[in-house]
Design a protein around this motif. Structure first.
Motif: not given
Length: 83
Positions: A46-58
């Motif tokens: 869901a948060w990745g849809n805000t345009g940041i390259a967020l990954e589970f590992s982060h």
């Protein structure tokens, strides 16, 4: 796309846990509150849809909302610098 905010993150976590946002502190251990890896993955998507390259590992490296917010701030700054 709108930037991800700490308030949205808190509200989304609270929603996953069936709590009110005010009950989720920046330094609370989210796993101790009942957040499991499948729910974290849902938040990442869901948060990745805000345009940041967020990954589970982060997020897996941190157990608190404050820790996650620090990760998001770094990713947002990196995305802004590359834009």
């Amino acid at each position: 796309m709108s930037a991800l905010t700490l308030e949205r993150m808190r509200a989304d976590v609270a929603g996953m846990l069936g709590e009110v946002p005010e009950d989720i502190g920046d330094d609370d251990n989210l796993m101790d509150l009942g957040l499991d890896s499948m729910r974290v993955l849902g938040l990442v998507l869901a948060w990745g849809n805000t345009g940041i390259a967020l990954e589970f590992s982060h997020l897996a490296e941190h157990a608190t909302l404050g820790g996650w917010w620090g990760v998001v701030q770094r990713l947002q700054a990196r995305a802004a610098a590359g834009a």
